[in-house]
Write a protein that holds these residues in place. Structure first.
Motif, short mmCIF file in Angstrom:
data_model
loop_
_atom_site.label_atom_id
_atom_site.label_comp_id
_atom_site.label_asym_id
_atom_site.label_seq_id
_atom_site.Cartn_x
_atom_site.Cartn_y
_atom_site.Cartn_z
N PRO A 56 1.32 2.65 -4.28
CA PRO A 56 0.12 2.51 -5.11
C PRO A 56 0.38 2.72 -6.60
CG PRO A 56 0.10 4.57 -3.88
CD PRO A 56 1.23 3.76 -3.33
N ASP A 57 1.42 3.49 -6.92
CA ASP A 57 1.71 3.77 -8.34
C ASP A 57 2.16 2.52 -9.09
OD1 ASP A 57 1.09 6.38 -7.83
OD2 ASP A 57 3.17 7.07 -7.67
N TYR A 71 -6.48 -5.16 -2.83
CA TYR A 71 -5.53 -5.30 -1.73
C TYR A 71 -5.93 -4.43 -0.54
CZ TYR A 71 -2.45 -7.62 -5.13
OH TYR A 71 -1.92 -8.48 -6.06
N LEU A 72 -6.43 -3.25 -0.81
CA LEU A 72 -6.84 -2.36 0.27
C LEU A 72 -8.01 -2.97 1.04
CD1 LEU A 72 -6.30 0.36 1.61
CD2 LEU A 72 -7.94 1.39 0.03
N GLU A 101 -6.11 -3.87 -8.62
CA GLU A 101 -5.26 -4.48 -7.61
C GLU A 101 -5.28 -3.65 -6.33
OE1 GLU A 101 -1.66 -6.75 -10.03
OE2 GLU A 101 -1.54 -4.58 -9.73
N HIS A 102 -5.14 -2.36 -6.50
CA HIS A 102 -5.10 -1.47 -5.34
C HIS A 102 -6.38 -1.60 -4.52
CE1 HIS A 102 -5.29 2.35 -3.08
NE2 HIS A 102 -3.98 2.18 -2.99
N GLN A 103 -7.51 -1.61 -5.20
CA GLN A 103 -8.80 -1.72 -4.52
C GLN A 103 -8.93 -3.07 -3.81
OE1 GLN A 103 -12.12 -1.03 -7.11
NE2 GLN A 103 -13.66 -1.38 -5.53
N MET A 163 0.81 -1.22 0.00
CA MET A 163 0.00 0.00 0.00
C MET A 163 0.85 1.27 0.00
SD MET A 163 -3.17 -0.69 -0.32
CE MET A 163 -2.60 -1.99 -1.42
N HIS A 164 2.14 1.14 0.33
CA HIS A 164 3.04 2.28 0.27
C HIS A 164 3.44 2.66 -1.16
CE1 HIS A 164 3.64 1.25 4.57
NE2 HIS A 164 3.89 2.54 4.70
N LEU A 184 0.71 -0.41 -8.68
CA LEU A 184 -0.43 -1.32 -8.73
C LEU A 184 -1.49 -0.72 -9.65
CD1 LEU A 184 -0.84 -1.93 -4.87
CD2 LEU A 184 0.21 -3.52 -6.49
N ASN A 185 -2.18 -1.58 -10.39
CA ASN A 185 -3.29 -1.03 -11.18
C ASN A 185 -4.48 -0.78 -10.24
OD1 ASN A 185 -5.01 -3.42 -11.02
ND2 ASN A 185 -3.65 -4.37 -12.54
N SER A 186 -5.47 -0.09 -10.73
CA SER A 186 -6.58 0.35 -9.87
C SER A 186 -7.33 -0.82 -9.25
CB SER A 186 -7.54 1.24 -10.66
OG SER A 186 -8.05 0.55 -11.79
#
Length: 435
Positions: free
Chosen positions: A409-410, A420-421, A416-418, A406-407, A412-414
């Motif tokens: 985010p750039d 994983y979060l 993946e980010h969603q 999570m540190h 990760l694609n959107s």
């Protein structure tokens, strides 16, 4: 007749029946059931002597013929038992090919033979040493079925014990606990291979420790610790010492962990159990590492790495030692050296297919890549570690990996980010509920 209720007597009667081409049902009548005939053939001790005498009459044989045949059967069984012992000894010292070669002559042993389960069990044990998990699992499940007729051999417990080991190395930690519990339940106190109960309990502690179920692991450790002087197998006793050191470290009882570790090393010095000596030094190194006493950690871990040369078996714990050594070098500021060591740990983990040990190496390699500003590579290592931690159901490591990703985010694609979060929030909520 003296000795009627023995394994060898049952084997004689089974052979006579087979030679006459008779089924259990052919022998049975209103005075003796197929189940009773089967019990007699298996040497079950509670069968009434009158039933045995009646079976002799049904088979058309007599005492003098049985005595004559018994002598030959006993000699053959003793020879096969000695062979089995030699085969297992070859396996235990790492001479797997020799053990497999000697097992070949028992490949077609009759399923009804009293040692058929032992032979298949030994095959499974050898296959585990070769890392052939699927084939070993098949063999051990077969040995459980065959050995059910001879519970006093404790082959059923031994087979469940090894199935637990397979589950451990194939990321099925909950399954490892489940089959280990079956092995404990199946154990016959008055039977052979009495040491397997201690191994089963110590293995269960290992699995609980890996799942971070520390309360359960420590409770079981203390239960067996009170009886540790009764443990006959040095390998098992030293494994128990190593586990207690690990659990005490995780519970932040560092001084006691070091004390127990040193006591274990004093005991280990009287043996040639090099793998367990390595593990104890590894465990002590981990305690010093957690205390951030890096020089002491370096001494312990370097000794463990030197001992590795004496270990003849497939050495999975060495992956863990290399990982800890890499972490120690990272903390000392030797980042490039740390990267090199962790790369070696990952290669060995992949080679041995030991994902349960590979996980930490991947996590810390991700941390190293961050220090080297190689964020894309770091994310790739974290993704592999995340998948393994999910496979192994190790939630605290899933949480660590997700928080690290999570540190960045750039990278990760959107989607993946969603994802994983969301996973991270769920894990954090679980921890809140637990504590």
């Amino acid at each position: 007749m003296d000795g009627l209720h023995t394994k060898e007597m049952g084997e004689i009667l089974r052979r006579i029946r087979k030679e006459k081409g008779l089924r259990l049902e052919d022998i049975a009548d209103q005075n003796i059931s197929p189940a009773t005939v089967s019990n007699i053939e298996r040497g079950v001790p509670h069968v009434l002597p009158g039933k045995v005498q009646y079976l002799l009459e049904r088979l058309g044989t007599n005492e003098s013929e049985i005595i004559r045949l018994r002598s030959g059967i006993r000699e053959k069984l003793n020879k096969i038992e000695l062979d089995m012992l030699a085969i297992e000894s070859f396996c235990d010292i790492g001479e797997i090919d020799e053990a497999m070669y000697k097992l070949n002559k028992y490949e077609n042993l009759d399923n009804e033979h009293p040692l058929a389960g032992v032979a298949v069990y030994l095959k499974g044990k050898c296959l585990i040493a070769k890392g052939a998990w699927k084939s070993a699992r098949r063999a051990l499940n077969t040995s459980i079925k065959l050995s059910a007729k001879y519970p006093a051999e404790n082959i059923e417990s031994c087979s469940y014990c090894l199935l637990g080991v397979i589950a451990y190395f194939t990321n099925e930690l909950e399954e490892a606990i489940s089959v280990t519990d079956k092995g404990i339940k199946a154990f016959v106190n008055e039977g052979k291979r009495s040491q397997v109960l201690d191994v089963l309990i110590v293995n269960k502690i290992t699995f609980l420790d890996k799942l971070n179920r520390l309360g359960e692991a420590m409770a079981l450790t203390e239960e067996i610790w009170c009886k540790k002087e009764e443990i006959k197998k040095p390998d098992t006793l030293l494994h128990l010492y190593q586990l207690k050191v690990n659990i005490l470290r995780k519970m932040d009882h560092h001084s006691l962990a070091i004390e127990i570790g040193m006591e274990g090393l004093n005991r280990a010095g009287m043996t040639t159990e090099y793998r367990r000596i390595l593990e104890l030094w590894d465990a002590i190194g981990a305690v010093y590492l957690k205390m951030n006493e890096l020089d002491n950690a370096e001494v312990a871990l370097e000794f463990a790495m030197k001992i590795e040369k004496r270990v003849r078996k497939r050495n999975y714990i060495y992956i863990s030692t290399l990982t800890k050594y890499g972490i120690m070098k990272m903390r000392k500021g030797e980042v490039k050296k740390s990267e090199q060591i962790l790369s070696e740990a990952i290669s060995l983990g992949e080679k041995l297919q030991a994902e349960v040990f590979l996980l930490d190496a991947l996590i810390y390699m991700g941390d190293i890549k961050i220090l080297l500003d190689k964020h894309t590579e770091a994310i790739n290592y974290f993704k592999r570690a995340l998948q393994l931690s999910k496979n192994q159901k190790i939630k605290h490591k899933q949480e660590y990996v997700l928080s690290r990703m999570m540190h960045f985010p750039d990278h990760l694609n959107s989607l993946e980010h969603q994802e994983y979060l969301s996973d991270l929030h769920e894990l954090q909520q679980i921890n809140i509920n637990v504590y």
